[in-house]
Design a protein around this motif. Structure first.
Motif, short mmCIF file in Angstrom:
data_model
loop_
_atom_site.label_atom_id
_atom_site.label_comp_id
_atom_site.label_asym_id
_atom_site.label_seq_id
_atom_site.Cartn_x
_atom_site.Cartn_y
_atom_site.Cartn_z
N ASP A 7 -2.40 4.84 5.22
CA ASP A 7 -1.27 3.91 5.16
C ASP A 7 -1.21 3.21 3.81
N ASP A 8 -2.34 2.82 3.27
CA ASP A 8 -2.36 2.16 1.98
C ASP A 8 -1.84 3.09 0.88
N ASN A 11 1.96 3.49 1.38
CA ASN A 11 2.65 2.28 0.94
C ASN A 11 2.70 2.19 -0.58
#
Length: 141
Positions: A7-8, A11
Motif C-alpha cells: 500500500d505504501d 500510494n
C-alpha cells in the motif's frame, strides 16, 4: 505485514503521478499565459487603425481662388478629404465636388474666395485617424 508495504508503494506511485500531472498542467498554463501577454506587449493583439494614404497634392492660385490637384499616389475616398482655408473647414472633397467618386491622380477641385497668402490644407480623416496631406500658402513657391 506485506500488505502494508504494498500500500505504501502504491500510494507513493499515485502521489508522484498526481504531482507530475499537476506540473505538466501548470507548465502549459504558464506557456499559454506568456504567449498571450507577449503578443499584447509586442502589439500583435492591438487593433490596427486606418492607414494614412500616400498621396501628394499641389495648390495653384487662380483668378478666383485656388486649385487643389491630386498630383500622385493613392486613390482616396473623397468623403475622407477635408479642405481647410486658414484653418476653417470648407467641406469634404465629396461635398465640394458633389461627387462620391474616389480622388485619383489628376483630379482637381476649385476653391473660391481664396487670396494670395491664405493657407490651404487638405486633411485625410477616417474615424479617429487624421493626417495633413498638404498645408501651404496660396501663391507660395
Amino acid at each position: 505485514m506485506s500488505d502494508e508495504g504494498d500500500d505504501d508503494g502504491h500510494n507513493l506511485v499515485l502521489i508522484v503521478a498526481v504531482v507530475g500531472i499537476g506540473l505538466v498542467v501548470l507548465g502549459a498554463v504558464v506557456v499559454i499565459g506568456a504567449a498571450v501577454v507577449g503578443s499584447f506587449v509586442l502589439g500583435l493583439g492591438a487593433e490596427q487603425g486606418a492607414v494614412e494614404p500616400a498621396a501628394s497634392f499641389g495648390v495653384d492660385a487662380t483668378a478666383d481662388g485656388a486649385t487643389v490637384t491630386h498630383e500622385a499616389g493613392d486613390s482616396i475616398d473623397s468623403s475622407n478629404l477635408v479642405i481647410l482655408v486658414d484653418g476653417e473647414e470648407r467641406g469634404t472633397w465629396a461635398d465640394l465636388t458633389e461627387s462620391s467618386d474616389p480622388v485619383t491622380t489628376g483630379d482637381e477641385i476649385e476653391i473660391s474666395d481664396v487670396q494670395s497668402g491664405d493657407e490651404i490644407a487638405v486633411e485625410w480623416r477616417d474615424g479617429d485617424e487624421t493626417a495633413v496631406l498638404i498645408r501651404t500658402q496660396v501663391g507660395a513657391a
